[in-house]
Motif scaffolding. Sequence first.
Motif, mmCIF file in Angstrom:
data_model
loop_
_atom_site.group_PDB
_atom_site.id
_atom_site.type_symbol
_atom_site.label_atom_id
_atom_site.label_comp_id
_atom_site.label_asym_id
_atom_site.label_seq_id
_atom_site.Cartn_x
_atom_site.Cartn_y
_atom_site.Cartn_z
ATOM 1 N N ALA A 6 0.847 -1.193 0.000
ATOM 2 C CA ALA A 6 0.000 0.000 0.000
ATOM 3 C C ALA A 6 0.878 1.237 0.000
ATOM 4 N N THR A 7 0.741 2.033 -1.035
ATOM 5 C CA THR A 7 1.525 3.268 -1.087
ATOM 6 C C THR A 7 0.636 4.485 -1.132
ATOM 7 N N GLY A 8 -0.687 4.307 -1.114
ATOM 8 C CA GLY A 8 -1.575 5.451 -1.142
ATOM 9 C C GLY A 8 -1.519 6.137 -2.486
ATOM 10 N N THR A 9 -2.097 7.301 -2.538
ATOM 11 C CA THR A 9 -2.069 8.082 -3.769
ATOM 12 C C THR A 9 -1.461 9.430 -3.483
ATOM 13 N N ARG A 32 5.375 18.061 -1.010
ATOM 14 C CA ARG A 32 5.352 16.632 -1.345
ATOM 15 C C ARG A 32 6.229 16.351 -2.568
ATOM 16 N N GLY A 33 6.067 17.139 -3.619
ATOM 17 C CA GLY A 33 6.851 16.932 -4.831
ATOM 18 C C GLY A 33 8.324 17.229 -4.635
ATOM 19 N N SER A 34 8.630 18.295 -3.902
ATOM 20 C CA SER A 34 10.023 18.691 -3.690
ATOM 21 C C SER A 34 10.804 17.668 -2.884
ATOM 22 N N LEU A 35 10.149 17.080 -1.886
ATOM 23 C CA LEU A 35 10.829 16.112 -1.016
ATOM 24 C C LEU A 35 10.616 14.670 -1.464
ATOM 25 N N ARG A 36 9.900 14.488 -2.585
ATOM 26 C CA ARG A 36 9.601 13.158 -3.114
ATOM 27 C C ARG A 36 8.915 12.281 -2.069
ATOM 28 N N ILE A 37 7.907 12.839 -1.431
ATOM 29 C CA ILE A 37 7.143 12.114 -0.420
ATOM 30 C C ILE A 37 6.046 11.337 -1.136
ATOM 31 N N ASP A 38 6.036 10.029 -0.953
ATOM 32 C CA ASP A 38 5.051 9.217 -1.665
ATOM 33 C C ASP A 38 3.701 9.222 -0.950
ATOM 34 N N GLY A 39 2.754 8.513 -1.534
ATOM 35 C CA GLY A 39 1.396 8.496 -1.036
ATOM 36 C C GLY A 39 1.202 7.767 0.281
ATOM 37 N N SER A 40 2.233 7.067 0.784
ATOM 38 C CA SER A 40 2.095 6.421 2.090
ATOM 39 C C SER A 40 2.005 7.459 3.202
ATOM 40 N N VAL A 41 2.441 8.670 2.930
ATOM 41 C CA VAL A 41 2.272 9.789 3.860
ATOM 42 C C VAL A 41 1.019 10.537 3.414
ATOM 43 N N THR A 42 0.000 10.496 4.235
ATOM 44 C CA THR A 42 -1.261 11.140 3.878
ATOM 45 C C THR A 42 -1.111 12.652 3.898
ATOM 46 N N TYR A 94 13.370 30.670 3.276
ATOM 47 C CA TYR A 94 12.295 30.382 4.218
ATOM 48 C C TYR A 94 11.619 29.057 3.852
ATOM 49 N N ARG A 95 11.279 28.900 2.586
ATOM 50 C CA ARG A 95 10.637 27.654 2.157
ATOM 51 C C ARG A 95 11.541 26.455 2.434
ATOM 52 N N ARG A 96 12.832 26.610 2.169
ATOM 53 C CA ARG A 96 13.770 25.502 2.416
ATOM 54 C C ARG A 96 13.759 25.125 3.896
ATOM 55 N N SER A 97 13.731 26.116 4.766
ATOM 56 C CA SER A 97 13.719 25.810 6.200
ATOM 57 C C SER A 97 12.454 25.042 6.582
ATOM 58 N N ILE A 98 11.321 25.431 6.029
ATOM 59 C CA ILE A 98 10.055 24.749 6.325
ATOM 60 C C ILE A 98 10.051 23.344 5.736
ATOM 61 N N TYR A 99 10.408 23.222 4.473
ATOM 62 C CA TYR A 99 10.383 21.926 3.791
ATOM 63 C C TYR A 99 11.300 20.931 4.509
ATOM 64 N N CYS A 100 12.499 21.370 4.840
ATOM 65 C CA CYS A 100 13.459 20.461 5.471
ATOM 66 C C CYS A 100 13.036 20.088 6.888
ATOM 67 N N ALA A 101 12.497 21.038 7.649
ATOM 68 C CA ALA A 101 12.025 20.723 8.997
ATOM 69 C C ALA A 101 10.874 19.723 8.933
ATOM 70 N N ALA A 102 9.953 19.911 7.995
ATOM 71 C CA ALA A 102 8.843 18.967 7.826
ATOM 72 C C ALA A 102 9.365 17.617 7.351
ATOM 73 N N GLY A 103 10.309 17.619 6.420
ATOM 74 C CA GLY A 103 10.895 16.377 5.920
ATOM 75 C C GLY A 103 11.591 15.595 7.017
ATOM 76 N N ALA A 104 12.292 16.297 7.906
ATOM 77 C CA ALA A 104 12.965 15.628 9.020
ATOM 78 C C ALA A 104 11.948 14.962 9.929
ATOM 79 N N ARG A 109 9.523 10.050 11.848
ATOM 80 C CA ARG A 109 8.298 9.326 12.228
ATOM 81 C C ARG A 109 8.169 8.024 11.449
ATOM 82 N N TYR A 110 8.602 8.034 10.200
ATOM 83 C CA TYR A 110 8.497 6.842 9.351
ATOM 84 C C TYR A 110 9.239 5.676 9.977
ATOM 85 N N ARG A 111 10.309 5.957 10.685
ATOM 86 C CA ARG A 111 11.121 4.910 11.309
ATOM 87 C C ARG A 111 10.316 4.053 12.266
#
Length: 155
Positions: A6-9, A32-42, A94-104, A109-111
């Motif tokens: 299951a990878t979601g959409t 989502r697109g910038s960090l290549r986050i797949d559909g398993s993350v809602t 600013y966007r980089r700081s937000i994107y990276c903090a969210a990505g971290a 959490r995925y772990r």
Amino acid sequence: MSGFIATGTNTTAPYPITNDGFWPDIDGAHVRGSLRIDGSVTDARLEVAIVNALIQVNGELSAVKKGYKAEGHDTLEAVPADEIKGISLLVHLYRRSIYCAAGAELTERYRSYDTSTEGNKNADELTPSVDEYRRDARFAIRDLLGVPHSTVELI
């Protein structure tokens, strides 16, 4: 064992996460697109991570915001700065700081979702990504603060 994974959409429609008016809004689909986050993350989990990043980063940059507002700038976009692709360098940082903090947060959490041997191996492989996201967020924040990336003190 099933071969189904299951990878979601992935949601590609933009959905803005409104900010405080000074800092730019963040588009969850772009994160989502910038960090290549797949559909398993809602979208809901992604939004929570972005909101947490906004709270953290906006707090750290509160003095910068006060300074710019005192100079008469109502938004970050209004602050004079060089541009890349027609967008202020400050907005990019600013966007980089937000994107990276969210990505971290999402990567960390995925772990916790897969505790099998394979999951532990994958978690070990993700650890550098978490650290790299945190470093990149920290560098972007420090650039916005106008301070060096490293702090060195003699004790």
